[in-house]
Design a protein around this motif. Structure first.
Motif, PDB file in Angstrom:
ATOM      1  N   THR A 154      47.731  -6.561  12.589  1.00 17.19           N
ATOM      2  CA  THR A 154      49.130  -6.450  12.179  1.00 17.19           C
ATOM      3  C   THR A 154      49.346  -6.905  10.739  1.00 17.19           C
ATOM      4  OG1 THR A 154      49.746  -6.907  14.464  1.00 17.19           O
ATOM      5  CG2 THR A 154      51.464  -7.202  12.829  1.00 17.19           C
ATOM      6  N   ILE A 155      50.252  -6.207  10.066  1.00 13.78           N
ATOM      7  CA  ILE A 155      50.718  -6.614   8.728  1.00 13.78           C
ATOM      8  C   ILE A 155      52.156  -7.114   8.898  1.00 13.78           C
ATOM      9  CG2 ILE A 155      51.345  -5.768   6.410  1.00 13.78           C
ATOM     10  CD1 ILE A 155      48.455  -5.388   6.668  1.00 13.78           C
ATOM     11  N   PHE A 156      52.480  -8.185   8.200  1.00 18.42           N
ATOM     12  CA  PHE A 156      53.834  -8.745   8.274  1.00 18.42           C
ATOM     13  C   PHE A 156      54.535  -8.496   6.940  1.00 18.42           C
ATOM     14  CE2 PHE A 156      56.853 -12.132   7.494  1.00 18.42           C
ATOM     15  CZ  PHE A 156      57.511 -12.260   8.700  1.00 18.42           C
ATOM     16  N   VAL A 157      55.713  -7.880   7.005  1.00 14.62           N
ATOM     17  CA  VAL A 157      56.498  -7.651   5.779  1.00 14.62           C
ATOM     18  C   VAL A 157      57.915  -8.149   6.020  1.00 14.62           C
ATOM     19  CG1 VAL A 157      57.362  -5.928   4.125  1.00 14.62           C
ATOM     20  CG2 VAL A 157      55.147  -5.564   5.219  1.00 14.62           C
ATOM     21  N   THR A 158      58.454  -8.873   5.063  1.00 20.04           N
ATOM     22  CA  THR A 158      59.839  -9.324   5.205  1.00 20.04           C
ATOM     23  C   THR A 158      60.725  -8.706   4.120  1.00 20.04           C
ATOM     24  OG1 THR A 158      61.333 -11.224   5.210  1.00 20.04           O
ATOM     25  CG2 THR A 158      59.351 -11.461   3.896  1.00 20.04           C
ATOM     26  N   LEU A 159      61.926  -8.309   4.522  1.00 20.22           N
ATOM     27  CA  LEU A 159      62.929  -7.844   3.545  1.00 20.22           C
ATOM     28  C   LEU A 159      63.938  -8.962   3.271  1.00 20.22           C
ATOM     29  CD1 LEU A 159      63.625  -4.214   4.841  1.00 20.22           C
ATOM     30  CD2 LEU A 159      62.002  -4.969   3.097  1.00 20.22           C
ATOM     31  N   HIS A 160      63.669 -10.124   3.880  1.00 18.14           N
ATOM     32  CA  HIS A 160      64.534 -11.293   3.758  1.00 18.14           C
ATOM     33  C   HIS A 160      64.205 -12.023   2.471  1.00 18.14           C
ATOM     34  CE1 HIS A 160      67.039 -13.975   6.273  1.00 18.14           C
ATOM     35  NE2 HIS A 160      67.092 -12.906   7.039  1.00 18.14           N
ATOM     36  N   VAL A 161      64.272 -11.327   1.345  1.00 18.14           N
ATOM     37  CA  VAL A 161      63.903 -11.957   0.079  1.00 18.14           C
ATOM     38  C   VAL A 161      65.097 -11.885  -0.861  1.00 18.14           C
ATOM     39  CG1 VAL A 161      61.403 -11.700   0.097  1.00 18.14           C
ATOM     40  CG2 VAL A 161      62.786  -9.760  -0.563  1.00 18.14           C
ATOM     41  N   ARG A 162      65.338 -12.995  -1.542  1.00 13.82           N
ATOM     42  CA  ARG A 162      66.533 -13.040  -2.391  1.00 13.82           C
ATOM     43  C   ARG A 162      66.337 -12.274  -3.689  1.00 13.82           C
ATOM     44  NH1 ARG A 162      70.903 -16.609  -0.887  1.00 13.82           N
ATOM     45  NH2 ARG A 162      70.312 -17.158   1.204  1.00 13.82           N
ATOM     46  N   ALA A 163      65.083 -12.203  -4.144  1.00 16.38           N
ATOM     47  CA  ALA A 163      64.829 -11.641  -5.477  1.00 16.38           C
ATOM     48  C   ALA A 163      64.707 -10.118  -5.480  1.00 16.38           C
ATOM     49  CB  ALA A 163      63.569 -12.276  -6.033  1.00 16.38           C
ATOM     50  N   GLY A 164      65.399  -9.424  -4.547  1.00 19.24           N
ATOM     51  CA  GLY A 164      65.327  -7.954  -4.534  1.00 19.24           C
ATOM     52  C   GLY A 164      64.281  -7.488  -3.557  1.00 19.24           C
ATOM     53  N   THR A 165      64.561  -6.348  -2.915  1.00 18.22           N
ATOM     54  CA  THR A 165      63.708  -5.908  -1.811  1.00 18.22           C
ATOM     55  C   THR A 165      62.785  -4.750  -2.201  1.00 18.22           C
ATOM     56  OG1 THR A 165      65.591  -4.568  -1.162  1.00 18.22           O
ATOM     57  CG2 THR A 165      65.261  -6.622   0.043  1.00 18.22           C
ATOM     58  N   GLU A 166      62.853  -4.308  -3.479  1.00 18.33           N
ATOM     59  CA  GLU A 166      62.086  -3.121  -3.899  1.00 18.33           C
ATOM     60  C   GLU A 166      60.596  -3.264  -3.620  1.00 18.33           C
ATOM     61  OE1 GLU A 166      62.945  -0.028  -4.895  1.00 18.33           O
ATOM     62  OE2 GLU A 166      64.902  -0.778  -4.247  1.00 18.33           O
ATOM     63  N   ASP A 167      60.026  -4.416  -4.022  1.00 21.37           N
ATOM     64  CA  ASP A 167      58.582  -4.627  -3.850  1.00 21.37           C
ATOM     65  C   ASP A 167      58.204  -4.607  -2.377  1.00 21.37           C
ATOM     66  OD1 ASP A 167      58.301  -4.828  -6.501  1.00 21.37           O
ATOM     67  OD2 ASP A 167      57.877  -6.992  -6.566  1.00 21.37           O
ATOM     68  N   ALA A 168      59.040  -5.275  -1.561  1.00 21.70           N
ATOM     69  CA  ALA A 168      58.734  -5.354  -0.128  1.00 21.70           C
ATOM     70  C   ALA A 168      58.802  -3.960   0.498  1.00 21.70           C
ATOM     71  CB  ALA A 168      59.708  -6.301   0.554  1.00 21.70           C
ATOM     72  N   LEU A 169      59.772  -3.149   0.055  1.00 23.37           N
ATOM     73  CA  LEU A 169      59.884  -1.788   0.601  1.00 23.37           C
ATOM     74  C   LEU A 169      58.688  -0.932   0.172  1.00 23.37           C
ATOM     75  CD1 LEU A 169      63.709  -1.126   0.257  1.00 23.37           C
ATOM     76  CD2 LEU A 169      62.382  -1.062   2.381  1.00 23.37           C
ATOM     77  N   ASP A 170      58.246  -1.102  -1.076  1.00 23.18           N
ATOM     78  CA  ASP A 170      57.061  -0.360  -1.551  1.00 23.18           C
ATOM     79  C   ASP A 170      55.841  -0.725  -0.714  1.00 23.18           C
ATOM     80  OD1 ASP A 170      58.521   0.824  -3.479  1.00 23.18           O
ATOM     81  OD2 ASP A 170      57.777  -0.407  -5.152  1.00 23.18           O
ATOM     82  N   GLU A 171      55.719  -2.033  -0.433  1.00 20.07           N
ATOM     83  CA  GLU A 171      54.578  -2.510   0.348  1.00 20.07           C
ATOM     84  C   GLU A 171      54.638  -1.924   1.766  1.00 20.07           C
ATOM     85  OE1 GLU A 171      52.540  -6.886   0.794  1.00 20.07           O
ATOM     86  OE2 GLU A 171      54.626  -6.724   0.204  1.00 20.07           O
ATOM     87  N   LEU A 172      55.843  -1.909   2.332  1.00 21.82           N
ATOM     88  CA  LEU A 172      56.032  -1.358   3.675  1.00 21.82           C
ATOM     89  C   LEU A 172      55.589   0.110   3.710  1.00 21.82           C
ATOM     90  CD1 LEU A 172      57.262  -1.457   6.561  1.00 21.82           C
ATOM     91  CD2 LEU A 172      59.442  -0.791   5.526  1.00 21.82           C
ATOM     92  N   ILE A 173      56.043   0.882   2.722  1.00 20.22           N
ATOM     93  CA  ILE A 173      55.712   2.313   2.681  1.00 20.22           C
ATOM     94  C   ILE A 173      54.203   2.497   2.501  1.00 20.22           C
ATOM     95  CG2 ILE A 173      55.991   4.408   1.248  1.00 20.22           C
ATOM     96  CD1 ILE A 173      58.962   3.235   0.868  1.00 20.22           C
ATOM     97  N   HIS A 174      53.608   1.650   1.665  1.00 22.63           N
ATOM     98  CA  HIS A 174      52.159   1.710   1.445  1.00 22.63           C
ATOM     99  C   HIS A 174      51.411   1.531   2.773  1.00 22.63           C
ATOM    100  CE1 HIS A 174      48.201   0.800  -0.214  1.00 22.63           C
ATOM    101  NE2 HIS A 174      48.183  -0.244   0.613  1.00 22.63           N
ATOM    102  N   TYR A 175      51.764   0.500   3.531  1.00 24.65           N
ATOM    103  CA  TYR A 175      51.024   0.217   4.774  1.00 24.65           C
ATOM    104  C   TYR A 175      51.350   1.226   5.874  1.00 24.65           C
ATOM    105  CZ  TYR A 175      49.076  -4.012   2.838  1.00 24.65           C
ATOM    106  OH  TYR A 175      48.365  -4.891   2.062  1.00 24.65           O
ATOM    107  N   LEU A 176      52.581   1.770   5.851  1.00 28.94           N
ATOM    108  CA  LEU A 176      52.915   2.815   6.839  1.00 28.94           C
ATOM    109  C   LEU A 176      52.085   4.065   6.583  1.00 28.94           C
ATOM    110  CD1 LEU A 176      56.791   2.419   7.054  1.00 28.94           C
ATOM    111  CD2 LEU A 176      55.224   2.299   8.987  1.00 28.94           C
ATOM    112  N   LYS A 177      51.933   4.426   5.317  1.00 27.41           N
ATOM    113  CA  LYS A 177      51.143   5.626   4.993  1.00 27.41           C
ATOM    114  C   LYS A 177      49.669   5.362   5.247  1.00 27.41           C
ATOM    115  CE  LYS A 177      54.281   7.788   1.721  1.00 27.41           C
ATOM    116  NZ  LYS A 177      54.597   8.047   0.317  1.00 27.41           N
ATOM    117  N   ASP A 178      49.234   4.125   5.003  1.00 25.61           N
ATOM    118  CA  ASP A 178      47.842   3.749   5.225  1.00 25.61           C
ATOM    119  C   ASP A 178      47.483   3.899   6.714  1.00 25.61           C
ATOM    120  OD1 ASP A 178      45.375   2.416   4.211  1.00 25.61           O
ATOM    121  OD2 ASP A 178      45.989   0.906   5.668  1.00 25.61           O
TER     122      ASP A 178
END
Ligand SMILES: C[S@@+](CC[C@H](N)C(=O)[O-])C[C@H]1O[C@@H](n2cnc3c(N)ncnc32)[C@H](O)[C@@H]1O
Length: 209
Positions: A109-133
């Motif tokens: 399992t990979i754990f990704v959080t969108l609960h970040v104060r400094a903007g969610t762009e990076d976390a969303l990119d990471e999510l999409i990367h692992y979903l496509k992977d």
């Protein structure tokens, strides 16, 4: 509640935490002064309890939901910046409950959080990367109520993630009104009813032949 946490609460002079957390641990408090805090006054409450520790030699437990190593860093940092010694007493995270409900294990399992104060762009990119992977399950912490399951599903579909991937949304795990919804990412993107602020999303590892 673990035995070690219960003991720490029973033996402490002061117990601080958000009101919803204190409501859960109240039966275990023996003689401690309970210090309830809210987002707006947490700095003042922590100043008060730490002052009692530093100047009056009191012992203090600050309570967090579930496990304090899962998305509780903000509270932890507020405590750490005030005192030299903090003992971390692990708890049972709602993530572990979600994993038990689905039967998935951490090593897959990979754990990704969108609960970040400094903007969610990076976390969303990471999510999409692992979903496509496509090699792991993904556990995602949404960001109530800005980024919730249906919106997240619609967003990742628009970035080319396959809509047929199976997913589950768990709501209010271990509460009396716990619910889960399972379907495809595409189906999730079409849901118009609101999900709880207590929600986890699990994207299941695609079946391999
Ligand atoms: C800031 S995180 C803290 C997690 C906590 N430290 C833990 O270990 O469970 C809070 C988020 O976790 C998720 N969450 C916490 N408890 C939950 C529950 N009982 N059921 C579903 N999701 C939960 C929700 O997404 C919520 O917004």
């Amino acid at each position: 509640m673990t035995i070690k946490r219960k003991q720490a609460i029973e033996e402490s002079d002061l117990v601080a935490g958000f009101e919803t957390v204190l409501n859960v641990i109240r039966p275990f408090v023996k003689g401690a002064e309970l210090c309830s805090m809210a987002y707006r006054d947490q700095e003042e409450v922590l100043d008060y309890v730490v002052d009692m520790v530093v100047n009056e030699g009191k012992s203090l437990v600050v309570c967090a939901w579930g496990d304090l190593n899962v998305s509780a860093k903000e509270l932890l940092d507020r405590v750490r910046k005030r005192v030299d010694h903090v003992e971390l007493v692990p708890g049972i995270s709602s993530v572990q409950i979600a994993m038990s409900r689905t039967g998935i294990s951490l090593e897959h399992t990979i754990f990704v959080t969108l609960h970040v104060r400094a903007g969610t762009e990076d976390a969303l990119d990471e999510l999409i990367h692992y979903l496509k992977d496509g090699r792991r399950n993904i556990i995602l912490l949404p960001c109530p109520f800005d980024l919730m399951p249906a919106g997240i599903a619609a967003g990742i579909l628009s970035k080319g993630v396959p809509g047929n991937r199976q997913m589950t949304v768990f709501q209010r795990l271990t509460h009396y009104d716990e619910q889960s919804w399972s379907g495809t990412i595409k189906e999730c993107s079409e849901i118009t009813t609101e999900f709880s602020d207590l929600s986890w999303m699990v994207f299941h590892q695609p079946e391999t032949d």
